[in-house]
Design a protein around this motif. Structure first.
Motif, PDB file in Angstrom:
ATOM      1  N   ALA A 248     124.038 -42.304  75.594  1.00 50.86           N
ATOM      2  CA  ALA A 248     123.389 -43.445  76.250  1.00 50.86           C
ATOM      3  C   ALA A 248     122.134 -43.063  77.024  1.00 50.86           C
ATOM      4  O   ALA A 248     121.315 -43.927  77.288  1.00 50.86           O
ATOM      5  CB  ALA A 248     124.386 -44.120  77.194  1.00 50.86           C
ATOM      6  N   VAL A 249     121.979 -41.806  77.399  1.00 52.37           N
ATOM      7  CA  VAL A 249     120.871 -41.498  78.308  1.00 52.37           C
ATOM      8  C   VAL A 249     119.764 -40.751  77.577  1.00 52.37           C
ATOM      9  O   VAL A 249     120.019 -40.102  76.569  1.00 52.37           O
ATOM     10  CB  VAL A 249     121.355 -40.704  79.546  1.00 52.37           C
ATOM     11  CG1 VAL A 249     122.530 -41.402  80.211  1.00 52.37           C
ATOM     12  CG2 VAL A 249     121.696 -39.277  79.208  1.00 52.37           C
ATOM     13  N   PRO A 250     118.524 -40.868  78.089  1.00 55.94           N
ATOM     14  CA  PRO A 250     117.406 -40.205  77.414  1.00 55.94           C
ATOM     15  C   PRO A 250     117.498 -38.671  77.497  1.00 55.94           C
ATOM     16  O   PRO A 250     118.236 -38.129  78.315  1.00 55.94           O
ATOM     17  CB  PRO A 250     116.173 -40.700  78.170  1.00 55.94           C
ATOM     18  CG  PRO A 250     116.623 -41.602  79.221  1.00 55.94           C
ATOM     19  CD  PRO A 250     118.103 -41.651  79.250  1.00 55.94           C
ATOM     20  N   VAL A 251     116.707 -38.037  76.640  1.00 56.06           N
ATOM     21  CA  VAL A 251     116.797 -36.583  76.475  1.00 56.06           C
ATOM     22  C   VAL A 251     116.532 -35.821  77.774  1.00 56.06           C
ATOM     23  O   VAL A 251     117.249 -34.878  78.097  1.00 56.06           O
ATOM     24  CB  VAL A 251     115.804 -36.135  75.382  1.00 56.06           C
ATOM     25  CG1 VAL A 251     115.634 -34.635  75.385  1.00 56.06           C
ATOM     26  CG2 VAL A 251     116.286 -36.601  74.026  1.00 56.06           C
ATOM     27  N   ASP A 252     115.538 -36.255  78.555  1.00 56.37           N
ATOM     28  CA  ASP A 252     115.245 -35.463  79.757  1.00 56.37           C
ATOM     29  C   ASP A 252     116.389 -35.569  80.766  1.00 56.37           C
ATOM     30  O   ASP A 252     116.669 -34.622  81.501  1.00 56.37           O
ATOM     31  CB  ASP A 252     113.907 -35.859  80.382  1.00 56.37           C
ATOM     32  CG  ASP A 252     113.869 -37.313  80.775  1.00 56.37           C
ATOM     33  OD1 ASP A 252     114.634 -38.099  80.180  1.00 56.37           O
ATOM     34  OD2 ASP A 252     113.078 -37.667  81.666  1.00 56.37           O
ATOM     35  N   ARG A 253     117.082 -36.702  80.751  1.00 59.03           N
ATOM     36  CA  ARG A 253     118.245 -36.874  81.631  1.00 59.03           C
ATOM     37  C   ARG A 253     119.364 -35.936  81.191  1.00 59.03           C
ATOM     38  O   ARG A 253     120.027 -35.295  81.998  1.00 59.03           O
ATOM     39  CB  ARG A 253     118.691 -38.335  81.536  1.00 59.03           C
ATOM     40  CG  ARG A 253     119.573 -38.812  82.651  1.00 59.03           C
ATOM     41  CD  ARG A 253     118.867 -38.873  83.970  1.00 59.03           C
ATOM     42  NE  ARG A 253     117.813 -39.869  84.010  1.00 59.03           N
ATOM     43  CZ  ARG A 253     118.019 -41.161  84.275  1.00 59.03           C
ATOM     44  NH1 ARG A 253     119.220 -41.589  84.539  1.00 59.03           N
ATOM     45  NH2 ARG A 253     117.017 -41.990  84.297  1.00 59.03           N
ATOM     46  N   THR A 254     119.554 -35.844  79.883  1.00 55.65           N
ATOM     47  CA  THR A 254     120.563 -34.929  79.350  1.00 55.65           C
ATOM     48  C   THR A 254     120.260 -33.499  79.793  1.00 55.65           C
ATOM     49  O   THR A 254     121.140 -32.765  80.235  1.00 55.65           O
ATOM     50  CB  THR A 254     120.571 -34.989  77.810  1.00 55.65           C
ATOM     51  OG1 THR A 254     120.763 -36.335  77.419  1.00 55.65           O
ATOM     52  CG2 THR A 254     121.651 -34.122  77.222  1.00 55.65           C
ATOM     53  N   ARG A 255     118.993 -33.147  79.674  1.00 56.69           N
ATOM     54  CA  ARG A 255     118.581 -31.782  80.013  1.00 56.69           C
ATOM     55  C   ARG A 255     118.872 -31.482  81.487  1.00 56.69           C
ATOM     56  O   ARG A 255     119.386 -30.435  81.833  1.00 56.69           O
ATOM     57  CB  ARG A 255     117.088 -31.655  79.720  1.00 56.69           C
ATOM     58  CG  ARG A 255     116.631 -30.270  79.470  1.00 56.69           C
ATOM     59  CD  ARG A 255     115.318 -30.274  78.735  1.00 56.69           C
ATOM     60  NE  ARG A 255     114.395 -31.268  79.247  1.00 56.69           N
ATOM     61  CZ  ARG A 255     113.501 -31.912  78.520  1.00 56.69           C
ATOM     62  NH1 ARG A 255     113.414 -31.684  77.240  1.00 56.69           N
ATOM     63  NH2 ARG A 255     112.694 -32.776  79.065  1.00 56.69           N
ATOM     64  N   GLN A 256     118.542 -32.441  82.352  1.00 62.67           N
ATOM     65  CA  GLN A 256     118.779 -32.234  83.787  1.00 62.67           C
ATOM     66  C   GLN A 256     120.270 -32.085  84.061  1.00 62.67           C
ATOM     67  O   GLN A 256     120.688 -31.242  84.855  1.00 62.67           O
ATOM     68  CB  GLN A 256     118.222 -33.405  84.594  1.00 62.67           C
ATOM     69  CG  GLN A 256     116.707 -33.401  84.677  1.00 62.67           C
ATOM     70  CD  GLN A 256     116.154 -34.767  85.087  1.00 62.67           C
ATOM     71  OE1 GLN A 256     116.897 -35.650  85.496  1.00 62.67           O
ATOM     72  NE2 GLN A 256     114.846 -34.928  84.968  1.00 62.67           N
ATOM     73  N   ALA A 257     121.071 -32.927  83.406  1.00 62.10           N
ATOM     74  CA  ALA A 257     122.520 -32.877  83.633  1.00 62.10           C
ATOM     75  C   ALA A 257     123.086 -31.534  83.160  1.00 62.10           C
ATOM     76  O   ALA A 257     123.886 -30.906  83.861  1.00 62.10           O
ATOM     77  CB  ALA A 257     123.203 -34.037  82.906  1.00 62.10           C
ATOM     78  N   VAL A 258     122.633 -31.084  81.970  1.00 65.19           N
ATOM     79  CA  VAL A 258     123.121 -29.801  81.454  1.00 65.19           C
ATOM     80  C   VAL A 258     122.733 -28.680  82.406  1.00 65.19           C
ATOM     81  O   VAL A 258     123.562 -27.825  82.757  1.00 65.19           O
ATOM     82  CB  VAL A 258     122.567 -29.531  80.030  1.00 65.19           C
ATOM     83  CG1 VAL A 258     122.901 -28.118  79.573  1.00 65.19           C
ATOM     84  CG2 VAL A 258     123.120 -30.547  79.035  1.00 65.19           C
ATOM     85  N   ALA A 259     121.488 -28.692  82.875  1.00 60.99           N
ATOM     86  CA  ALA A 259     121.020 -27.629  83.779  1.00 60.99           C
ATOM     87  C   ALA A 259     121.843 -27.631  85.066  1.00 60.99           C
ATOM     88  O   ALA A 259     122.227 -26.562  85.566  1.00 60.99           O
ATOM     89  CB  ALA A 259     119.535 -27.802  84.083  1.00 60.99           C
ATOM     90  N   ALA A 260     122.150 -28.818  85.596  1.00 58.87           N
ATOM     91  CA  ALA A 260     122.901 -28.890  86.856  1.00 58.87           C
ATOM     92  C   ALA A 260     124.315 -28.348  86.673  1.00 58.87           C
ATOM     93  O   ALA A 260     124.820 -27.606  87.527  1.00 58.87           O
ATOM     94  CB  ALA A 260     122.945 -30.338  87.351  1.00 58.87           C
ATOM     95  N   VAL A 261     124.954 -28.689  85.550  1.00 59.56           N
ATOM     96  CA  VAL A 261     126.320 -28.199  85.317  1.00 59.56           C
ATOM     97  C   VAL A 261     126.314 -26.690  85.097  1.00 59.56           C
ATOM     98  O   VAL A 261     127.135 -25.966  85.673  1.00 59.56           O
ATOM     99  CB  VAL A 261     126.976 -28.924  84.117  1.00 59.56           C
ATOM    100  CG1 VAL A 261     128.330 -28.303  83.790  1.00 59.56           C
ATOM    101  CG2 VAL A 261     127.124 -30.405  84.412  1.00 59.56           C
ATOM    102  N   LEU A 262     125.359 -26.200  84.300  1.00 58.27           N
ATOM    103  CA  LEU A 262     125.307 -24.751  84.039  1.00 58.27           C
ATOM    104  C   LEU A 262     125.052 -23.984  85.335  1.00 58.27           C
ATOM    105  O   LEU A 262     125.659 -22.939  85.580  1.00 58.27           O
ATOM    106  CB  LEU A 262     124.216 -24.424  83.015  1.00 58.27           C
ATOM    107  CG  LEU A 262     124.428 -24.935  81.588  1.00 58.27           C
ATOM    108  CD1 LEU A 262     123.277 -24.507  80.691  1.00 58.27           C
ATOM    109  CD2 LEU A 262     125.746 -24.445  81.019  1.00 58.27           C
TER     110      LEU A 262
END
Ligand SMILES: [Zn+2]
Ligand SMILES: [Zn+2]
Length: 425
Positions: A248-262
């Motif tokens: 549901a969310v745009p690519v840059d949002r995905t990237r930010q979420a992945v970076a925060a979890v990692l």
């Protein structure tokens, strides 16, 4: 057949892991007869068509590494390996799963076809799988290990994902997702104690978040990593696995979420992983997670697929359309203006047709150019979401429509079924 020729072949083989191509043998001044005699004498052993191993080599069981060396030599058989390493840019680099295996990041999968990134499709006859790199190859992306150029782990992971998305047979396979999760875990783990750890996590998130959503289930991937970090299934079900946010969310949002979890999972965390997860993914309307929220600063509303709420989506498209031309933008003129841009100085906008500046390019003005507003938008590439109106007029109108209460306004415009029914006689 002189001993000198045999010595030359032996010396050349010694510089190339005991391997030599038939084209290289010719470059040493030997002819086909010489090669044949050396083969018959057991001095050269045929490995593949056009590739030989010197008899002095003792390791003879094929491994991922030996297969990779053979495949790499055959991508350019008429040039010495050491000369290829001196080229300004690499011509061929081991990549993808092969590179990750050679770096020890993924377990040795046994017999796999070596994967090689090449800029150009040369005529090529070996069993390697040739992958087109997304960008031109350069030495910064590769590591030369014992004379063999191997893509660094992050570009290699990017190549795995790019190859999978180019190949649509197996969309979003669970197998690829767990492979990527394992590789991400190893890369982040290795980088965690080093000063560049944060940069590595950013790059990994960039690679995984970019095109991967089509082939890697990013939510499942993060869930796998969190599970290994000890997060309970309950928490996962309420956060990262909720609501299929990754679709549901745009690519840059995905990237930010992945970076925060990692970052929370692999570097010394200041906040615990479950807190980070709740903060990112919660669907509680009172405490909406960041991935769901409108990207407009401070807006608490839920975003649509664009990353903005419906109100800010309109503003954002307008910002993009009225943004001044920057260096490096491609400038395509369209009438008196620039294609796709609304030239707005705050008080007036430019008419692409006549070059006049007006507060509002309205239907009456366009009738003078024998156009409708729709035709004008198509001719000059202006989105239907952007009013042909200056910034201050736009703000004034937007304010008015909010003051009047937009939901009511919409209700007037779209009559309900009850209202549409013809009145009784
Ligand atoms: Zn908003
Ligand atoms: Zn005009």
């Amino acid at each position: 057949m002189t001993e000198d020729k045999q010595r030359r072949v032996a010396a050349a083989c010694a510089r190339q892991w005991g391997l030599i191509t038939s084209a290289q043998i010719e470059m040493l001044g030997l002819n086909r007869q010489d090669t044949k005699r050396m083969r018959e004498a057991g001095l050269l052993i045929t490995l593949q068509r056009g590739l030989y191993r010197h008899h002095s080599v003792t390791e003879t069981v094929p491994t991922v590494l030996s297969d990779a060396r053979c495949a790499w030599l055959l991508t350019r058989p008429a040039m010495w390996g050491e000369d290829r390493l001196a080229l300004p840019a690499p011509d061929a680099v081991l990549t993808a799963t092969t590179a990750l295996t050679l770096h020890g990041i993924t377990p040795d999968a046994g017999v796999v076809v070596p994967e090689i990134a090449m800029n150009t499709q040369r005529s090529y006859r070996s069993t390697a799988r040739i992958l087109a790199p997304p960008d031109r190859l350069d030495w910064a992306q590769a590591q030369v290990i014992d004379g063999l150029p191997i893509a660094r782990p992050i570009p290699a992971l990017a190549a795995v994902i790019a190859a999978a998305s180019a190949d649509h047979r197996n969309p979003r396979s669970a197998e690829l997702t767990s492979f990527v999760a394992a590789a991400v875990a190893r890369i982040c783990d290795d980088a965690a104690d080093r000063p560049e750890g944060d940069a590595v996590i950013g790059q990994v998130a960039g690679v995984v978040g970019r095109r991967s959503t089509q082939v890697v289930d990013v939510a499942q991937m993060l869930a796998t990593l969190c599970r290994e970090a000890g997060v309970s299934e309950d928490i996962l079900a309420q956060t990262v696995l909720v609501g299929r946010w990754n679709l549901a969310v745009p690519v840059d949002r995905t990237r930010q979420a992945v970076a925060a979890v990692l970052a929370a999972a692999f570097t010394a965390p200041s906040v615990s992983l479950p807190v980070v997860l709740a903060d990112l993914f919660s669907v509680d309307p009172h405490q909406l997670g960041q991935v769901w929220r409108c990207a407009h600063r401070g807006c608490p509303d839920r975003a649509t697929g664009s990353g903005y709420c419906s109100r800010h989506r309109v503003l954002e498209v307008r910002d993009r359309t009225t943004r001044p031309v920057a260096d490096g933008d491609e400038i395509a003129r369209s009438g008196f203006g620039i294609y796709g841009r609304l030239d707005d100085d705050g008080h007036t906008v430019l008419c692409h047709e006549c070059g006049r500046r007006l507060r509002h390019i309205n239907a009456r003005h366009l009738a003078g150019h024998d156009m409708t507003a729709a035709e004008y938008r198509v001719a000059h590439g202006i989105s239907p979401r952007v009013g042909l109106i200056s910034g201050d007029s736009h703000r004034r109108r937007a304010q008015n429509s909010f003051d009047q209460g937009r939901p009511d306004l919409l209700r007037h415009l779209r009559p309900t079924a009850a209202q549409r029914r013809p009145p009784p006689d």
